[in-house]
Design an enzyme around this catalytic site. Structure first.
Site, PDB file in Angstrom:
ATOM      1  N   HIS A 228       0.871  -1.174   0.000  1.00 36.63           N
ATOM      2  CA  HIS A 228       0.000   0.000   0.000  1.00 36.63           C
ATOM      3  C   HIS A 228       0.918   1.237   0.000  1.00 36.63           C
ATOM      4  CE1 HIS A 228      -2.723   2.970   1.925  1.00 36.63           C
ATOM      5  NE2 HIS A 228      -3.721   2.203   1.545  1.00 36.63           N
TER       6      HIS A 228
ATOM      7  N   ASP B 106       3.439  -4.579   8.026  1.00 36.54           N
ATOM      8  CA  ASP B 106       2.205  -3.805   7.962  1.00 36.54           C
ATOM      9  C   ASP B 106       1.041  -4.807   8.061  1.00 36.54           C
ATOM     10  OD1 ASP B 106      -0.100  -2.564   7.160  1.00 36.54           O
ATOM     11  OD2 ASP B 106       0.768  -1.596   5.395  1.00 36.54           O
TER      12      ASP B 106
ATOM     13  N   GLN C  71      -4.119  -5.208   6.900  1.00 34.84           N
ATOM     14  CA  GLN C  71      -5.114  -6.104   6.289  1.00 34.84           C
ATOM     15  C   GLN C  71      -5.157  -7.467   6.956  1.00 34.84           C
ATOM     16  OE1 GLN C  71      -7.415  -5.397   4.115  1.00 34.84           O
ATOM     17  NE2 GLN C  71      -6.713  -3.322   3.709  1.00 34.84           N
TER      18      GLN C  71
ATOM     19  N   LYS D  31     -10.061  -1.226  10.888  1.00 38.97           N
ATOM     20  CA  LYS D  31     -10.249  -2.395  10.009  1.00 38.97           C
ATOM     21  C   LYS D  31     -10.640  -3.628  10.824  1.00 38.97           C
ATOM     22  CE  LYS D  31      -7.016  -0.815   6.497  1.00 38.97           C
ATOM     23  NZ  LYS D  31      -7.790  -0.149   5.440  1.00 38.97           N
TER      24      LYS D  31
ATOM     25  N   CYS E 186      -4.757   2.323  -3.637  1.00 37.03           N
ATOM     26  CA  CYS E 186      -3.520   2.871  -3.043  1.00 37.03           C
ATOM     27  C   CYS E 186      -2.359   1.895  -3.213  1.00 37.03           C
ATOM     28  CB  CYS E 186      -3.690   3.216  -1.564  1.00 37.03           C
ATOM     29  SG  CYS E 186      -4.960   4.428  -1.250  1.00 37.03           S
TER      30      CYS E 186
HETATM   31  N1  7TS Z   1      -1.454  -0.678   4.787  1.00 40.03           N
HETATM   32  C1  7TS Z   1      -2.352  -1.478   4.193  1.00 40.03           C
HETATM   33  C2  7TS Z   1      -1.946  -2.857   3.777  1.00 40.03           C
HETATM   34  C3  7TS Z   1      -3.650  -1.009   3.995  1.00 40.03           C
HETATM   35  O1  7TS Z   1      -4.543  -1.812   3.405  1.00 40.03           O
HETATM   36  C4  7TS Z   1      -4.012   0.304   4.421  1.00 40.03           C
HETATM   37  C5  7TS Z   1      -5.374   0.858   4.168  1.00 40.03           C
HETATM   38  C6  7TS Z   1      -3.044   1.064   5.057  1.00 40.03           C
HETATM   39  C7  7TS Z   1      -1.780   0.552   5.208  1.00 40.03           C
HETATM   40  C8  7TS Z   1      -3.338   2.423   5.586  1.00 40.03           C
HETATM   41  O2  7TS Z   1      -4.152   2.330   6.706  1.00 40.03           O
HETATM   42  P1  7TS Z   1      -4.700   3.646   7.426  1.00 40.03           P
HETATM   43  O3  7TS Z   1      -5.673   3.123   8.432  1.00 40.03           O
HETATM   44  O4  7TS Z   1      -3.540   4.344   8.044  1.00 40.03           O
HETATM   45  O5  7TS Z   1      -5.342   4.465   6.341  1.00 40.03           O
HETATM   46  N2  7TS Z   1      -6.038   0.266   3.088  1.00 40.03           N
HETATM   47  C9  7TS Z   1      -7.152   0.694   2.496  1.00 40.03           C
HETATM   48  C10 7TS Z   1      -7.754   0.007   1.430  1.00 40.03           C
HETATM   49  O6  7TS Z   1      -7.345  -1.045   0.970  1.00 40.03           O
HETATM   50  N3  7TS Z   1      -8.838   0.678   1.023  1.00 40.03           N
HETATM   51  O7  7TS Z   1      -8.950   1.781   1.779  1.00 40.03           O
HETATM   52  C11 7TS Z   1      -7.918   1.810   2.696  1.00 40.03           C
END
Ligand code: 7TS
Length: 404
Positions: free
Chosen positions: A121, A198, A201, A224, A362
């Protein structure tokens, strides 16, 4: 077995209609929905004990501080961190990664190498590129094969005594691939490199054990896994968190301040400057309790059933191609139909009440590798059903008819 109807009753939003149709929520990889217990915890905090923490002598401040620190202990227990102060409560995955990437500015020098997977991501790419720009380090990339699996033989060739850091996701948000992180961690450690995983997910599907993984940093977002937005986890081994400088200066992260010299607080406060997301942290703890109450083994097994069913049903649609066919895969299906633009399919699905994400998710480097602008992504959670997948499949067929 999960009692899905009972679970669904915990999520008020699942009774909503969208565009006059019952909501079918398949955008769980973007954010999960919120059970009533978590909503209640948020209402209770603001109705009964809203106060700033770690500073007031008054009762409400002490109640709020206790609840917040209790939440930290829940997070510690969930991820099996050795010490509670190895759990830094942050604003989420992106914030956590930036704390580490910025901190490594002080620890790297020109010519050092950092290895990243090609499945990341943007939030696990850009902060490291910025780090490389600051210190003159070199970013090396582990490619993936057609199925969306990392090419571990190439990883072996990238590792050397120049490697200082390796970072990858546990599960790819765009393809659902579950990466072999234990092997990645052990091989990085063999050359003396630190590893950040990370887990944004992975955490909705798997309960990670940071000690068993022997990982140096593990990051995730509460939103999530049935928690609120704006709060997340940075787990770091004590030795690494002590080596990193603070990310932000401010209240709560200091021991003493004079105009001549400031000394910093110990862990975890060194990385928690300012008033945190108190309510969010408490609700994060409640969300973990809720999910553990159901059980991650059961969640994982049921989601695998949904994935298998969804894959089988969608695969029967002529011209539909699924991106990400790894053997080890989470309940995410990314697909396209012929050269129909994913946005057009997503818009028709929305009219039919089905929420999916469309676009590059992303993860532009993944889309570039496949030579596509993006995909339609349906991501399933433990509160989804096979009947909802049937609605998705019928909606996709309708979209295909309208757009071909
Ligand atoms: N890393 C991964 C693997 C992710 O899927 C996401 C968010 C992030 C980092 C960032 O997370 P945040 O909570 O700091 O924003 N992924 C997604 C997605 O797949 N669709 O919307 C957000």
């Amino acid at each position: 077995m999960l009692d899905i109807q009972k679970i669904r009753a915990d999520f008020p939003i699942l009774n909503e209609e969208v565009n006059g149709k019952p909501l079918v929520y398949f955008d769980n990889a973007a954010t999960s929905q919120t059970p009533q217990v978590v909503i209640d915890a948020i209402v209770e905090y603001y109705s009964k004990y809203n106060a700033n923490i770690h500073r007031g002598v008054h009762t409400l401040s002490q109640v709020a501080t206790d609840a917040y620190e209790q939440a930290r202990l829940k997070v510690q227990k969930h991820f099996n961190a050795k010490k509670s102060y190895e759990v830094i409560l942050t604003a989420g995955t992106t914030h956590s990664i930036n704390i580490v990437a910025t901190g490594f500015t002080a620890l790297l020098k020109e010519g050092d190498e950092i290895i990243v997977s090609a499945l990341e991501h943007h939030s696990n790419i850009v902060p490291w590129q910025m780090l490389c720009e600051r210190v003159g380090a070199v970013l090396k990339v582990i490619p993936f094969n057609e199925a969306g699996e990392l090419q571990m033989d190439v990883y072996d060739t990238l590792l050397s005594d120049k490697t200082k850091l390796v970072f990858t996701n546990h599960i790819s948000n765009a393809l659902g691939t579950i990466n072999p992180i234990k092997e990645i961690i052990d091989k990085a450690h063999a050359v003396g490199a630190a590893v950040l995983i990370d887990g944004a997910q992975a955490c909705p599907h798997i309960k990670p054990d940071v000690q068993e993984l022997d990982v140096d940093f593990y990051v995730a977002s509460a939103h999530k896994l049935c928690g609120p937005t704006g709060v997340g986890l940075l787990y770091g081994k004590e030795e690494w968190l002590n080596k990193l400088p603070p990310y932000q200066g401010g209240g709560e992260m200091i021991e003493t301040v004079t105009f001549e010299k400031t000394t910093y607080a110990g862990l975890p406060h060194k990385f928690e400057a300012g008033t945190p997301n108190i309510c969010g942290g408490i609700a994060f703890g409640v969300a973990l309790d809720y999910m553990n109450g159901i059980g991650f083994d059961k969640i994982g097994a049921y989601e695998q059933e949904l994935l298998d069913y969804g894959t089988e049903q969608l695969s029967q649609i002529e011209g539909l191609r699924i991106y990400g066919t790894s053997k080890n895969k989470a309940s995410v299906i990314s697909f396209n139909i012929g050269d129909i633009h994913p946005f057009d399919i997503g818009s028709i699905l929305d009219k039919l009440g089905v929420a999916v994400r469309t676009g590059h998710h992303c993860a532009q480097p993944i889309m570039n590798t496949y030579g596509i602008p993006g995909t339609v992504r349906a991501s399933f959670s433990f509160y989804n059903t096979k009947e909802e997948i049937d609605v998705l499949v019928a909606a996709v067929k309708k979209a295909q008819m309208m757009l071909s």
